[in-house]
Design a protein around this motif. Structure first.
Motif, PDB file in Angstrom:
ATOM      1  N   PHE A 113      13.410  11.336  -8.411  1.00  0.00           N
ATOM      2  CA  PHE A 113      12.484  12.366  -7.959  1.00  0.00           C
ATOM      3  C   PHE A 113      13.241  13.414  -7.159  1.00  0.00           C
ATOM      4  CE2 PHE A 113       9.818   8.606  -8.541  1.00  0.00           C
ATOM      5  CZ  PHE A 113       8.863   9.128  -9.403  1.00  0.00           C
ATOM      6  N   ALA A 114      13.130  14.658  -7.579  1.00  0.00           N
ATOM      7  CA  ALA A 114      13.792  15.762  -6.884  1.00  0.00           C
ATOM      8  C   ALA A 114      12.758  16.535  -6.074  1.00  0.00           C
ATOM      9  CB  ALA A 114      14.468  16.688  -7.880  1.00  0.00           C
ATOM     10  N   THR A 115      13.163  16.986  -4.909  1.00  0.00           N
ATOM     11  CA  THR A 115      12.266  17.751  -4.054  1.00  0.00           C
ATOM     12  C   THR A 115      12.511  19.245  -4.235  1.00  0.00           C
ATOM     13  OG1 THR A 115      13.712  18.007  -2.115  1.00  0.00           O
ATOM     14  CG2 THR A 115      12.526  15.912  -2.346  1.00  0.00           C
ATOM     15  N   LYS A 116      11.545  20.020  -3.823  1.00  0.00           N
ATOM     16  CA  LYS A 116      11.757  21.468  -3.788  1.00  0.00           C
ATOM     17  C   LYS A 116      12.747  21.787  -2.657  1.00  0.00           C
ATOM     18  CE  LYS A 116       7.991  22.594  -0.567  1.00  0.00           C
ATOM     19  NZ  LYS A 116       6.714  23.317  -0.386  1.00  0.00           N
ATOM     20  N   PRO A 117      13.354  22.948  -2.652  1.00  0.00           N
ATOM     21  CA  PRO A 117      14.265  23.323  -1.564  1.00  0.00           C
ATOM     22  C   PRO A 117      13.551  23.290  -0.209  1.00  0.00           C
ATOM     23  CG  PRO A 117      14.529  24.809  -3.425  1.00  0.00           C
ATOM     24  CD  PRO A 117      13.340  23.956  -3.736  1.00  0.00           C
ATOM     25  N   GLY A 118      14.272  22.813   0.773  1.00  0.00           N
ATOM     26  CA  GLY A 118      13.732  22.797   2.132  1.00  0.00           C
ATOM     27  C   GLY A 118      12.698  21.722   2.394  1.00  0.00           C
ATOM     28  N   SER A 119      12.625  20.705   1.553  1.00  0.00           N
ATOM     29  CA  SER A 119      11.593  19.677   1.687  1.00  0.00           C
ATOM     30  C   SER A 119      11.966  18.640   2.738  1.00  0.00           C
ATOM     31  CB  SER A 119      11.389  18.976   0.350  1.00  0.00           C
ATOM     32  OG  SER A 119      10.488  17.896   0.479  1.00  0.00           O
ATOM     33  N   ASP A 120      10.933  18.097   3.408  1.00  0.00           N
ATOM     34  CA  ASP A 120      11.140  17.018   4.368  1.00  0.00           C
ATOM     35  C   ASP A 120      10.728  15.664   3.791  1.00  0.00           C
ATOM     36  OD1 ASP A 120       8.415  17.404   4.239  1.00  0.00           O
ATOM     37  OD2 ASP A 120       8.100  17.441   6.416  1.00  0.00           O
ATOM     38  N   ILE A 121      10.430  15.614   2.494  1.00  0.00           N
ATOM     39  CA  ILE A 121      10.021  14.369   1.845  1.00  0.00           C
ATOM     40  C   ILE A 121      11.244  13.478   1.659  1.00  0.00           C
ATOM     41  CG2 ILE A 121       9.026  13.357  -0.238  1.00  0.00           C
ATOM     42  CD1 ILE A 121       7.484  15.961  -0.631  1.00  0.00           C
ATOM     43  N   ARG A 122      11.134  12.233   2.099  1.00  0.00           N
ATOM     44  CA  ARG A 122      12.273  11.319   2.023  1.00  0.00           C
ATOM     45  C   ARG A 122      11.982  10.045   1.243  1.00  0.00           C
ATOM     46  NH1 ARG A 122      16.684  14.288   2.998  1.00  0.00           N
ATOM     47  NH2 ARG A 122      16.198  15.800   4.622  1.00  0.00           N
ATOM     48  N   THR A 123      10.710   9.661   1.118  1.00  0.00           N
ATOM     49  CA  THR A 123      10.342   8.448   0.401  1.00  0.00           C
ATOM     50  C   THR A 123       9.120   8.726  -0.460  1.00  0.00           C
ATOM     51  OG1 THR A 123       8.794   7.609   2.062  1.00  0.00           O
ATOM     52  CG2 THR A 123      11.136   7.074   2.367  1.00  0.00           C
ATOM     53  N   VAL A 124       8.829   7.811  -1.379  1.00  0.00           N
ATOM     54  CA  VAL A 124       7.638   7.968  -2.208  1.00  0.00           C
ATOM     55  C   VAL A 124       6.381   7.940  -1.343  1.00  0.00           C
ATOM     56  CG1 VAL A 124       6.300   6.975  -4.106  1.00  0.00           C
ATOM     57  CG2 VAL A 124       8.793   6.984  -4.219  1.00  0.00           C
TER      58      VAL A 124
ATOM     59  N   VAL B 169       5.466  23.029  -6.959  1.00  0.00           N
ATOM     60  CA  VAL B 169       5.297  21.598  -6.704  1.00  0.00           C
ATOM     61  C   VAL B 169       6.288  21.169  -5.625  1.00  0.00           C
ATOM     62  CG1 VAL B 169       4.479  21.088  -9.038  1.00  0.00           C
ATOM     63  CG2 VAL B 169       6.928  20.929  -8.528  1.00  0.00           C
ATOM     64  N   ASP B 170       5.969  20.075  -4.968  1.00  0.00           N
ATOM     65  CA  ASP B 170       6.862  19.517  -3.947  1.00  0.00           C
ATOM     66  C   ASP B 170       7.866  18.547  -4.555  1.00  0.00           C
ATOM     67  OD1 ASP B 170       5.594  20.595  -1.431  1.00  0.00           O
ATOM     68  OD2 ASP B 170       3.870  19.522  -2.274  1.00  0.00           O
ATOM     69  N   ILE B 171       7.456  17.886  -5.639  1.00  0.00           N
ATOM     70  CA  ILE B 171       8.258  16.822  -6.247  1.00  0.00           C
ATOM     71  C   ILE B 171       8.153  16.918  -7.764  1.00  0.00           C
ATOM     72  CG2 ILE B 171       8.312  14.322  -6.674  1.00  0.00           C
ATOM     73  CD1 ILE B 171       9.517  14.895  -4.046  1.00  0.00           C
ATOM     74  N   ALA B 172       9.268  16.651  -8.437  1.00  0.00           N
ATOM     75  CA  ALA B 172       9.248  16.518  -9.892  1.00  0.00           C
ATOM     76  C   ALA B 172      10.215  15.417 -10.296  1.00  0.00           C
ATOM     77  CB  ALA B 172       9.636  17.831 -10.565  1.00  0.00           C
ATOM     78  N   PRO B 173       9.849  14.577 -11.267  1.00  0.00           N
ATOM     79  CA  PRO B 173      10.782  13.558 -11.773  1.00  0.00           C
ATOM     80  C   PRO B 173      11.762  14.208 -12.745  1.00  0.00           C
ATOM     81  CG  PRO B 173       8.647  13.338 -12.847  1.00  0.00           C
ATOM     82  CD  PRO B 173       8.507  14.452 -11.864  1.00  0.00           C
ATOM     83  N   LEU B 174      13.038  14.067 -12.472  1.00  0.00           N
ATOM     84  CA  LEU B 174      14.071  14.648 -13.331  1.00  0.00           C
ATOM     85  C   LEU B 174      14.905  13.535 -13.958  1.00  0.00           C
ATOM     86  CD1 LEU B 174      15.447  17.632 -11.178  1.00  0.00           C
ATOM     87  CD2 LEU B 174      13.547  17.627 -12.815  1.00  0.00           C
ATOM     88  N   ALA B 175      15.304  13.739 -15.190  1.00  0.00           N
ATOM     89  CA  ALA B 175      16.186  12.787 -15.856  1.00  0.00           C
ATOM     90  C   ALA B 175      17.537  12.765 -15.158  1.00  0.00           C
ATOM     91  CB  ALA B 175      16.353  13.166 -17.315  1.00  0.00           C
ATOM     92  N   ASN B 176      18.200  11.621 -15.207  1.00  0.00           N
ATOM     93  CA  ASN B 176      19.525  11.507 -14.585  1.00  0.00           C
ATOM     94  C   ASN B 176      20.487  12.567 -15.125  1.00  0.00           C
ATOM     95  OD1 ASN B 176      18.701   9.297 -13.100  1.00  0.00           O
ATOM     96  ND2 ASN B 176      19.495   7.795 -14.554  1.00  0.00           N
ATOM     97  N   SER B 177      20.282  12.965 -16.370  1.00  0.00           N
ATOM     98  CA  SER B 177      21.164  13.969 -16.964  1.00  0.00           C
ATOM     99  C   SER B 177      20.850  15.381 -16.483  1.00  0.00           C
ATOM    100  CB  SER B 177      21.057  13.912 -18.491  1.00  0.00           C
ATOM    101  OG  SER B 177      19.728  14.150 -18.910  1.00  0.00           O
TER     102      SER B 177
END
Length: 354
Positions: A138-149, A202-210
């Motif tokens: 899970f990747a965060t948007k720039p400047g995010s304070d999200i650290r866990t699910v 969005v605040d979070i998006a799931p990105l592939a490892n690639s």
């Protein structure tokens, strides 16, 4: 069709967006009608021992992966003609191509066959590769304070119902004990995730490892970061329309293709240096360190002789989607064509049969 109980997601709007603007709503209605008319039930006839002369298939090969594995692995000539190697990867795009008759067999995760069933289009799974390690983070948007699910509560999450990224997100939420109404799921397809993150849509998006290394390299200095979990998307599979599988010649060709598909994955896994250079560096324009970081996370191909675990996983996935109101509850066993069970496993050494 009622709207989804999940905040921010209207199923009617979302399913329309999945089909894509290029197809057009009117055109897709026609496709759906013809698909229904063509569905005559899946054949149970034994597979032919040989592929009849003149048989051809249209096969998905996202980013040219399949052809390159066959070439680099020196796996020999296919016993049929490939009329098209289609650069199609996303589940919604594959379903559209199936409907249009421009694709016969595709490589996807477990969720697209569920989505096709929900849309009333008959398909079958013909080969299974089990993945044991996470393919997404899970990747965060720039400047995010999200650290866990757990920090996803109250946030806007990129959600692709018809792709593996969607079910990974739903499984992560369930694992963290978060209810759907505690987050906002923003309906997007995976090719929109980068832009949505960059813009703060969005605040979070799931990105592939690639995909993640390129995003984090660019936006990490601006405060974007990754949140890793142990959530996996278990299934990497081959699937095809029932109308294709009811053609005995094409079914024989698909059965003949499965060992090449399996061996190609094994070759790439066993030859990471060559795969890094020939695929990631030469065709994807990644640096060698980026390529090495990706292959370090690669799953070992596992081609199970029995599909029991895969069916159980697929049922759990369908049930999870049904809980959110995204699909109707159904028995996923109808999605598997057991005439092909074991073909992939027999084509690889015991080390890759799990």
């Amino acid at each position: 069709m009622p709207s989804s109980p999940v905040p921010g997601v209207d199923r009617r709007l979302f399913l329309t967006s999945l089909f894509g603007a290029a197809a057009g709503v009117a055109g897709l209605s026609g496709c759906a009608a013809s698909a229904s008319a063509d569905a005559k039930g899946a054949s149970t006839a034994p597979l032919a021992d040989r592929v009849p002369a003149g048989t051809s298939l249209k096969i998905s090969s996202y980013l040219g992966t399949q052809q390159l594995q066959l070439k680099l692995g020196k796996l020999g000539d296919l016993p049929f003609k490939v009329s098209t190697w289609a650069n199609i990867g996303a589940g919604p795009d594959v379903i559209n191509a199936f409907r249009a008759g421009s694709l016969d067999v595709a490589n996807n995760a477990g969720i697209p066959p569920i989505q096709a069933h929900y849309q009333g289009y008959d398909t079958k799974i013909v080969a299974i590769n089990v993945t044991r390690k996470p393919n997404y983070l899970f990747a965060t948007k720039p400047g995010s304070d999200i650290r866990t699910v757990a920090d996803f509560r109250g946030r806007k999450l990129a959600f692709s119902q018809g792709q593996a990224q969607g079910v990974v997100l739903l499984r992560a939420l369930k694992q963290a004990g978060l209810a759907y109404d505690e987050v906002t799921l923003v309906p997007l397809t995976s090719n929109q995730f980068f832009t949505a993150l960059q813009s703060g849509q969005v605040d979070i998006a799931p990105l592939a490892n690639s995909q993640a290394p390129a995003y984090l390299q660019q936006y990490g200095p601006k405060g974007a970061h990754a949140i890793e979990t142990d959530v996996v998307d278990l299934l990497n599979l081959l699937w095809a329309p029932v109308s294709v599988l009811n053609d005995s010649a094409k079914a024989a060709a698909i059965a003949a293709y499965i060992p090449y598909w399996a061996k190609g994955q094994v070759w790439a896994y066993e030859n990471p240096d060559s795969w890094n250079e020939e695929f990631y560096v030469k065709t994807q324009n990644l640096t060698l360190p980026q390529a090495q970081a990706i292959t370090k996370l690669a799953n070992k191909p596992l081609l199970p002789p029995s599909w029991a675990e895969a069916i159980k996983w697929e049922q759990e996935t369908a049930d999870l989607l049904a809980e959110g109101g995204f699909v109707e509850k159904f028995d996923v066993s109808s999605l598997f064509d057991h005439r092909f069970e074991g073909i992939a496993a027999k084509s690889v050494t015991a080390e890759y049969r799990r």
